[in-house]
Design an enzyme around this catalytic site. Structure first.
Site, PDB file in Angstrom:
ATOM      1  N   VAL A  15       0.832  -1.213   0.000  1.00  0.00           N
ATOM      2  CA  VAL A  15       0.000   0.000   0.000  1.00  0.00           C
ATOM      3  C   VAL A  15       0.868   1.265   0.000  1.00  0.00           C
ATOM      4  O   VAL A  15       0.612   2.209  -0.762  1.00  0.00           O
ATOM      5  CB  VAL A  15      -0.967   0.006   1.216  1.00  0.00           C
ATOM      6  CG1 VAL A  15      -1.917   1.184   1.109  1.00  0.00           C
ATOM      7  CG2 VAL A  15      -1.753  -1.298   1.299  1.00  0.00           C
ATOM      8  N   LYS A 107      -7.196  -1.586   9.642  1.00  0.00           N
ATOM      9  CA  LYS A 107      -8.471  -1.964  10.286  1.00  0.00           C
ATOM     10  C   LYS A 107      -8.254  -2.662  11.613  1.00  0.00           C
ATOM     11  O   LYS A 107      -9.072  -2.553  12.526  1.00  0.00           O
ATOM     12  CB  LYS A 107      -9.313  -2.829   9.355  1.00  0.00           C
ATOM     13  CG  LYS A 107      -8.625  -4.046   8.796  1.00  0.00           C
ATOM     14  CD  LYS A 107      -8.033  -3.742   7.446  1.00  0.00           C
ATOM     15  CE  LYS A 107      -7.192  -4.869   6.917  1.00  0.00           C
ATOM     16  NZ  LYS A 107      -6.804  -4.735   5.544  1.00  0.00           N
ATOM     17  N   VAL A 134     -11.419  -0.513   4.929  1.00  0.00           N
ATOM     18  CA  VAL A 134     -12.586  -1.370   4.677  1.00  0.00           C
ATOM     19  C   VAL A 134     -12.834  -1.484   3.174  1.00  0.00           C
ATOM     20  O   VAL A 134     -13.062  -0.483   2.493  1.00  0.00           O
ATOM     21  CB  VAL A 134     -13.846  -0.804   5.365  1.00  0.00           C
ATOM     22  CG1 VAL A 134     -15.033  -1.737   5.133  1.00  0.00           C
ATOM     23  CG2 VAL A 134     -13.615  -0.607   6.856  1.00  0.00           C
ATOM     24  N   ILE A 138     -13.120   0.470  -2.526  1.00  0.00           N
ATOM     25  CA  ILE A 138     -14.536   0.881  -2.539  1.00  0.00           C
ATOM     26  C   ILE A 138     -14.748   1.997  -1.510  1.00  0.00           C
ATOM     27  O   ILE A 138     -14.415   1.821  -0.336  1.00  0.00           O
ATOM     28  CB  ILE A 138     -15.459  -0.305  -2.165  1.00  0.00           C
ATOM     29  CG1 ILE A 138     -15.230  -1.495  -3.101  1.00  0.00           C
ATOM     30  CG2 ILE A 138     -16.918   0.116  -2.175  1.00  0.00           C
ATOM     31  CD1 ILE A 138     -16.034  -2.743  -2.732  1.00  0.00           C
ATOM     32  N   LYS A 207     -13.278  -5.243   9.671  1.00  0.00           N
ATOM     33  CA  LYS A 207     -13.948  -4.298   8.758  1.00  0.00           C
ATOM     34  C   LYS A 207     -15.419  -4.161   9.111  1.00  0.00           C
ATOM     35  O   LYS A 207     -15.976  -3.052   9.128  1.00  0.00           O
ATOM     36  CB  LYS A 207     -13.776  -4.782   7.318  1.00  0.00           C
ATOM     37  CG  LYS A 207     -12.325  -4.782   6.860  1.00  0.00           C
ATOM     38  CD  LYS A 207     -12.133  -5.554   5.575  1.00  0.00           C
ATOM     39  CE  LYS A 207     -10.675  -5.582   5.159  1.00  0.00           C
ATOM     40  NZ  LYS A 207     -10.376  -6.533   4.094  1.00  0.00           N
TER      41      LYS A 207
END
Ligand code: NAP
Ligand code: HSE
Length: 428
Positions: A15, A107, A134, A138, A207
């Protein structure tokens, strides 16, 4: 143009590197959209001299994420290391104490310490943003906190772990074993540092706990989730489910009932033709139901470099634009403690058990189910191996309590060779 927004990024893995790439490659677009430049001041990871496939020249290096979080040339601390405690939590707390804003994809940390961190941030006037935590790319946190802010949310459900969905759908599509597909998911950058979090349903549970908090105005309650992973789902289960017109999904459901907050995350059978049944690979789907909006469905990549970095940068852009919001959509001190409730609504169940192939074995199981009030809808005995007979049973609707009573009694008999597998059938 106002002053640049300066980032300090801790964590340069899947990430973190995705975020560095977007900041470098989309500099003009980000400045045009937010009205200010977005720059990286400093970075941190465990190993300084690793080739990460992108130039990190010009960024200051800190060995210690806490030092990075509190630097005077950092406005936003971007936490992308992971882990519920340790350096992620220490650096996040330090950033808040130093008056910085925080963007994280973590998370695990928020599901365990979210309430305390939110209270600290709001008291300090900082924001914590966590869209990437989460369902990957999206924008589900934004949807709940902003787009649906005027709705009383009645239910949130969905498939929220890319690794599990990838493994389950690829097992069916390729007939390959769990281990091969686990490796594939790893190569795609889906896995947590501790993959047990993925396959044990814990990551998806984290999540769900975050979404519940926003949806129902309650303090995050990860321990209140009825949790089960995919480790006991076999290729056989997947094939049998397909044969009956179902797919197996790790499905999360959170709903507020008259008895309290129901939260569960477990492998379930869903109709193959339903939107959830057709969800393949690392894709996630979140279904939200609100009193005014009705039902909405969000679908997209739930993991991986690009989608997750996209979500992180969406949060960074909001901060650059001056948009500030309470961590869980309302002041943390106003969140209530939810009463935990177990699901009491009856549902049909899929049961797989291996019986000793001897007279009366099946009759014994059927009698135990009958005595517990569990009625059999369909049954199939197949592929005997030596003296073992695998049996599949689909029940009529029954409560989990009645089923658990029957399964406990079946496990104590001498006719089963191992604990039965029981999967709920959801008519979504
Ligand atoms: P990752 O590839 O394992 O990268 C973790 C990074 O953190 C590495 O750069 C590592 O340094 C660094 N790190 C670990 N411990 C550290 C420490 N004690 N001090 C300093 N740096 C440390 O993990 P990731 O997949 O990018 O995930 C990062 C976060 O995003 C996690 O919270 C994860 O749950 C979340 N997330 C991931 C995804 C995804 O698709 N991967 C999606 C959504 C959310 P080295 O590189 O030097 O070892
Ligand atoms: N390990 C997680 C998954 C990453 O597989 O969904 C995204 O949160």
């Amino acid at each position: 143009m106002t002053q640049p927004l300066r980032l300090g990024i801790a964590g340069l893995g899947t990430v973190g590197i995705g975020v560095v790439k977007i900041v470098k490659q989309q500099a003009d677009l980000l400045a045009a959209r937010t009205g200010r430049k977005i720059e990286i001041s400093a970075i941190s990871a465990r190993t300084r001299d690793k080739d990460r496939g992108v130039s990190l020249k010009g960024f200051a290096w800190e060995d210690d994420p806490v030092a990075l979080a509190t630097r005077s040339d950092v406005d936003v601390f971007v936490e992308l290391m992971g882990g519920s405690d340790g350096p992620a939590k220490a650096a996040t707390e330090a950033a808040i104490a130093a008056g910085k804003d925080v963007v994280t994809a973590n998370k695990a940390m928020l599901a365990i310490h979210g309430q305390a961190l939110a209270e600290a941030a709001e008291a300090a006037g900082s924001v914590i943003r966590y869209e990437a935590a989460v369902a990957g790319g999206i924008p589900v946190i934004k949807t709940l906190t902003e787009g649906l802010a005027a709705n009383r949310i009645t239910r949130v459900m969905g498939v929220m772990n890319g690794t599990c969905n990838y493994i389950l759908t690829r097992m069916e599509a390729t007939g390959q074993g769990y281990n091969t597909l686990f490796e594939e998911a790893h190569k795609l950058g889906y896995l947590e540092a501790d993959p047990n979090l993925d396959v044990g349903g814990i990551d998806a549970g984290h999540k769900l706990a975050l979404l519940s908090s926003i949806a129902f105005g309650t303090q995050v309650d990860f321990d209140g989730i009825e949790l089960e992973g995919i480790q006991r789902v076999s290729l056989d289960d997947i094939r049998q489910a397909a044969d009956m017109g179902y797919k197996i999904k790790l499905l999360g459901v959170a709903q507020m009932t008259g008895r309290g907050l129901e939260q569960r995350m477990s492998p379930c059978l869903v109709p193959a033709a339903s939107p959830l049944g057709q969800l393949d690979g690392g894709t996630n789907m979140v279904v939200i139901e609100g009193d005014a909006v009705g039902q909405i469905v969000l679908r997209g990549a739930g993991a991986g470099e690009g989608p997750t970095a996209s979500a992180v940068m969406g949060d960074v852009c909001d901060i650059a634009r001056g948009f500030r919001l309470a961590v869980f959509g309302q002041p943390a001190t106003s969140l209530t403690r939810a009463t935990r409730a177990q699901s009491v609504l009856p549902a049909p169940y899929y049961l797989r058990m291996t019986l000793r192939d001897k007279p009366g074995a099946l009759a014994k199981v059927a009698a135990i189910l009958g005595n517990a009030g569990v009625s059999i809808h369909r049954m199939r005995q197949y592929d005997h191996v030596d003296d073992k007979a695998p049996v599949l049973i689909v029940t009529h609707k029954t409560t989990r309590t009645a089923l658990d009573e029957a399964l406990a009694a079946i496990a104590t008999t001498d006719v089963v060779t191992e604990a039965p597998v029981a999967l709920r059938i959801e008519t979504v």
